[in-house]
Scaffold this motif. Structure first.
Motif, PDB file in Angstrom:
ATOM      1  N   SER A  45     -59.618  27.203  31.941  1.00  0.00           N
ATOM      2  CA  SER A  45     -59.718  27.902  33.220  1.00  0.00           C
ATOM      3  C   SER A  45     -58.510  27.582  34.090  1.00  0.00           C
ATOM      4  O   SER A  45     -58.291  26.430  34.477  1.00  0.00           O
ATOM      5  N   ASP A  46     -57.739  28.613  34.389  1.00  0.00           N
ATOM      6  CA  ASP A  46     -56.537  28.467  35.212  1.00  0.00           C
ATOM      7  C   ASP A  46     -56.363  29.758  36.010  1.00  0.00           C
ATOM      8  O   ASP A  46     -56.890  30.795  35.647  1.00  0.00           O
ATOM      9  N   THR A  47     -55.608  29.676  37.071  1.00  0.00           N
ATOM     10  CA  THR A  47     -55.404  30.879  37.874  1.00  0.00           C
ATOM     11  C   THR A  47     -54.493  31.882  37.168  1.00  0.00           C
ATOM     12  O   THR A  47     -53.684  31.516  36.314  1.00  0.00           O
ATOM     13  N   GLY A  48     -54.644  33.152  37.534  1.00  0.00           N
ATOM     14  CA  GLY A  48     -53.798  34.224  37.028  1.00  0.00           C
ATOM     15  C   GLY A  48     -53.372  35.102  38.185  1.00  0.00           C
ATOM     16  O   GLY A  48     -53.695  34.850  39.352  1.00  0.00           O
ATOM     17  N   HIS A  49     -52.663  36.166  37.865  1.00  0.00           N
ATOM     18  CA  HIS A  49     -52.068  37.000  38.905  1.00  0.00           C
ATOM     19  C   HIS A  49     -52.967  38.179  39.281  1.00  0.00           C
ATOM     20  O   HIS A  49     -53.271  39.028  38.442  1.00  0.00           O
ATOM     21  N   ALA A  50     -53.376  38.230  40.542  1.00  0.00           N
ATOM     22  CA  ALA A  50     -53.984  39.449  41.069  1.00  0.00           C
ATOM     23  C   ALA A  50     -52.884  40.492  41.271  1.00  0.00           C
ATOM     24  O   ALA A  50     -51.717  40.147  41.486  1.00  0.00           O
ATOM     25  N   VAL A  51     -53.245  41.771  41.201  1.00  0.00           N
ATOM     26  CA  VAL A  51     -52.249  42.812  41.423  1.00  0.00           C
ATOM     27  C   VAL A  51     -51.720  42.697  42.848  1.00  0.00           C
ATOM     28  O   VAL A  51     -52.482  42.548  43.805  1.00  0.00           O
ATOM     29  N   ILE A  74     -59.255  31.850  30.708  1.00  0.00           N
ATOM     30  CA  ILE A  74     -59.873  32.591  31.812  1.00  0.00           C
ATOM     31  C   ILE A  74     -59.315  32.054  33.128  1.00  0.00           C
ATOM     32  O   ILE A  74     -58.431  31.222  33.137  1.00  0.00           O
ATOM     33  N   GLY A  75     -59.851  32.528  34.243  1.00  0.00           N
ATOM     34  CA  GLY A  75     -59.456  31.984  35.529  1.00  0.00           C
ATOM     35  C   GLY A  75     -59.831  32.882  36.685  1.00  0.00           C
ATOM     36  O   GLY A  75     -60.702  33.751  36.569  1.00  0.00           O
ATOM     37  N   LEU A  79     -52.877  35.540  44.566  1.00  0.00           N
ATOM     38  CA  LEU A  79     -51.526  35.896  44.964  1.00  0.00           C
ATOM     39  C   LEU A  79     -50.765  34.631  45.347  1.00  0.00           C
ATOM     40  O   LEU A  79     -51.369  33.594  45.647  1.00  0.00           O
ATOM     41  N   SER A  80     -49.442  34.734  45.349  1.00  0.00           N
ATOM     42  CA  SER A  80     -48.563  33.635  45.779  1.00  0.00           C
ATOM     43  C   SER A  80     -48.688  32.407  44.897  1.00  0.00           C
ATOM     44  O   SER A  80     -48.575  31.272  45.375  1.00  0.00           O
ATOM     45  N   MET A  81     -48.904  32.616  43.585  1.00  0.00           N
ATOM     46  CA  MET A  81     -49.013  31.476  42.685  1.00  0.00           C
ATOM     47  C   MET A  81     -47.753  30.602  42.767  1.00  0.00           C
ATOM     48  O   MET A  81     -46.647  31.104  42.804  1.00  0.00           O
ATOM     49  N   HIS A  82     -47.978  29.295  42.816  1.00  0.00           N
ATOM     50  CA  HIS A  82     -46.942  28.257  42.912  1.00  0.00           C
ATOM     51  C   HIS A  82     -46.317  28.178  44.298  1.00  0.00           C
ATOM     52  O   HIS A  82     -45.330  27.469  44.491  1.00  0.00           O
ATOM     53  N   SER A  83     -46.870  28.894  45.262  1.00  0.00           N
ATOM     54  CA  SER A  83     -46.475  28.687  46.643  1.00  0.00           C
ATOM     55  C   SER A  83     -47.163  27.438  47.181  1.00  0.00           C
ATOM     56  O   SER A  83     -48.171  26.968  46.628  1.00  0.00           O
ATOM     57  N   VAL A  84     -46.630  26.897  48.267  1.00  0.00           N
ATOM     58  CA  VAL A  84     -47.285  25.779  48.922  1.00  0.00           C
ATOM     59  C   VAL A  84     -48.661  26.192  49.449  1.00  0.00           C
ATOM     60  O   VAL A  84     -49.529  25.357  49.696  1.00  0.00           O
ATOM     61  N   ARG A  85     -48.878  27.509  49.582  1.00  0.00           N
ATOM     62  CA  ARG A  85     -50.149  28.027  50.092  1.00  0.00           C
ATOM     63  C   ARG A  85     -50.464  29.323  49.358  1.00  0.00           C
ATOM     64  O   ARG A  85     -49.746  30.313  49.492  1.00  0.00           O
ATOM     65  N   MET A 109     -54.563  25.745  44.814  1.00  0.00           N
ATOM     66  CA  MET A 109     -55.632  26.458  44.106  1.00  0.00           C
ATOM     67  C   MET A 109     -55.315  26.589  42.626  1.00  0.00           C
ATOM     68  O   MET A 109     -56.219  26.676  41.801  1.00  0.00           O
ATOM     69  N   ASP A 110     -54.027  26.629  42.282  1.00  0.00           N
ATOM     70  CA  ASP A 110     -53.566  26.468  40.914  1.00  0.00           C
ATOM     71  C   ASP A 110     -53.300  24.978  40.703  1.00  0.00           C
ATOM     72  O   ASP A 110     -52.237  24.485  41.056  1.00  0.00           O
ATOM     73  N   ASN A 111     -54.289  24.183  40.208  1.00  0.00           N
ATOM     74  CA  ASN A 111     -55.480  24.717  39.583  1.00  0.00           C
ATOM     75  C   ASN A 111     -56.710  23.909  40.003  1.00  0.00           C
ATOM     76  O   ASN A 111     -57.677  23.775  39.247  1.00  0.00           O
ATOM     77  N   LEU A 112     -56.694  23.389  41.238  1.00  0.00           N
ATOM     78  CA  LEU A 112     -57.863  22.633  41.683  1.00  0.00           C
ATOM     79  C   LEU A 112     -59.067  23.537  41.903  1.00  0.00           C
ATOM     80  O   LEU A 112     -60.209  23.052  41.913  1.00  0.00           O
ATOM     81  N   LEU A 113     -58.847  24.836  42.063  1.00  0.00           N
ATOM     82  CA  LEU A 113     -59.971  25.768  42.120  1.00  0.00           C
ATOM     83  C   LEU A 113     -60.820  25.653  40.861  1.00  0.00           C
ATOM     84  O   LEU A 113     -62.056  25.620  40.924  1.00  0.00           O
ATOM     85  N   SER A 114     -60.165  25.553  39.700  1.00  0.00           N
ATOM     86  CA  SER A 114     -60.895  25.433  38.434  1.00  0.00           C
ATOM     87  C   SER A 114     -61.482  24.046  38.243  1.00  0.00           C
ATOM     88  O   SER A 114     -62.573  23.901  37.694  1.00  0.00           O
TER      89      SER A 114
END
Length: 436
Positions: free
Chosen positions: A317-323, A404-405, A409-415, A232-237
């Motif tokens: 547009s890239d992912t960021g960290h949710a709390v 933006i993005g 959660l779990s950025m750079h995890s396999v999932r 999802m980092d970063n094919l979601l974008s």
């Protein structure tokens, strides 16, 4: 007036399909290109002369794609509205001499790409995918999307301290996946790929191969409010940007939208995870070359190019960290982006993100037009801040850029994990931005 195309949960369903079909940057841009072609875009070769006709066009280079739509009446100095993203994700990539092993185990030699959460790659069923270069110079995509490899974790009985002192992984010794039993024979892996791809022995002379988890994306939770999936980092974008560009171009081409004051662009680069310094990265010449050639193809001069760039805006547009509910102290105490809270505006005064107050106003206007709430993200002052293609794009091209993005959660995890509504909320905001 807004364009009628708006996205809902069906967009998230389609994202799941896109993620599963895009195990590598090469597959991601091929899938984006297929969607663009279905919408009437046509591929142009960098080696050909370009014309200045209206309509949708795109350039493919390795794991990168730049696509743009020239509306009727666009002049040579018409500015651009750009959605920028990246196609690569941290993973394990195959080395030039891939065949290795020890103690009766057959293994594949891999190198660490980017900054993956290494523990997330353990005990996963992994496939293998990438780009093959053949003896005649042509390329072919390959995807072995079934359990083929596995990085086995050491049993707790042989590492009694793992639960108290934490897992310690040596990148060289502990992350080489197994894929069979028996002795190691040079050429085994490539011979296997030739057989899988229907090629003759010795036909593959080059390869860019990487591992991926074969577990498909899935909705998560009692009410399926969450989405779990790979890359999802970063094919979601990339997916949201492709969908937004198609929606805007389709509406403009059928006359159901307002006249476009800008030329909408999607720029999805490779190699963001290791610095963007390549011919397909954001720090390379790809975007600038495409935009300039488009200006000149429409009869423009260097003066027109300067005027066009001066009025251009890019959303990086890239992912960021949710709390994180278990690690809230790692976040800024007053900025807690939440899942399904809408896209995030990323700010860092030390220019790790490119957003400034004027850029914030641009994004706020797009979200207001789309009827989408947005959230603000800054890092905890005591934690180092990551970066994106945003500052690179702003500095290299002199283009106003806003970071933006979507919060995950779990950025750079396999999932990774995000809110199931956030992908389509982002896409709606991107449509409004590209409309201008």
């Amino acid at each position: 007036m807004s364009y009628p195309a708006r996205f809902d949960r069906g967009h998230t369903d389609d994202l799941m399909t896109f993620l599963a079909a895009s195990p590598t940057p090469y597959h991601a841009v091929a899938n984006a290109a297929e969607r663009l072609e279905k919408a009437g875009f046509r591929q142009v070769a960098e080696t050909d002369a370009w014309d200045g006709t209206s309509g949708g066009k795109f350039v493919l280079r390795g794991g990168a794609i730049v696509a743009w739509y020239v509306p009727e009446g666009a002049g040579p100095h018409t500015p651009y509205r750009i959605v920028g993203a990246h196609t690569d994700s941290p993973n394990l990539r195959v080395k030039p001499l891939p065949d290795t092993g020890a103690h009766g185990w057959r293994q594949v030699a891999v190198e660490i790409y980017g900054g993956p959460l290494l523990n997330s790659w353990l005990d996963r069923d992994l496939g293998l995918a990438g780009r093959l270069t053949l003896r005649d110079g042509s390329t072919r995509l390959v995807s072995i999307d079934r359990p083929l490899l596995r990085v086995p974790q050491l049993a707790v009985h042989l590492d009694r301290s793992v639960s108290t002192e934490g897992l310690k992984l040596d990148k060289q010794r502990h992350l080489q996946p197994v894929w069979g039993l028996g002795g190691t024979h040079e050429g085994d892996l490539i011979a296997f790929l030739e057989e899988e791809s229907g090629l003759q022995a010795g036909e593959i002379t080059g390869w860019d191969l990487m591992t991926h988890s074969v577990e498909p994306p899935a909705y998560l939770g009692r009410d399926q409010e969450l989405l779990a999936g790979p890359r999802m980092d970063n094919l979601l974008s990339v997916h949201a940007g492709t969908a937004a560009l198609v929606a805007v171009a389709t509406a403009a081409g059928t006359g159901t939208g307002t006249e476009l004051p800008y030329i909408p662009v999607l720029a999805a680069f490779d190699h963001e995870e290791n610095g963007s310094q390549s011919d397909t990265g954001a720090d390379g010449p790809l975007l600038g070359g495409v935009l300039e050639r488009s200006v000149f193809a429409r009869g423009g001069t260097y003066e027109d190019r300067a005027r066009s760039f001066a009025g251009t805006v890019c959303l990086s547009s890239d992912t960021g960290h949710a709390v994180h509910p278990n690690y809230a102290e790692r976040h800024d105490p007053t900025h807690h982006p939440r899942a399904n809270g809408g896209p995030i505006l990323k700010v860092n005064v030390n220019n790790r993100y490119a957003t400034d107050g004027a850029g914030r106003a641009v994004f706020a206007a797009a979200c207001e037009k789309a009827g989408v709430d947005f959230q603000s993200f800054v890092s905890n002052n005591s934690m180092p801040c990551g970066t994106t293609i945003g500052p690179i794009t702003a500095a290299r091209h002199g283009i106003k850029t806003i970071d933006i993005g979507v919060a995950i959660l779990s950025m750079h995890s396999v999932r990774e994990l995000c809110g199931a509504d956030d992908p389509f909320l982002l896409a709606n905001a991107l449509v409004a931005f590209l409309e201008g």
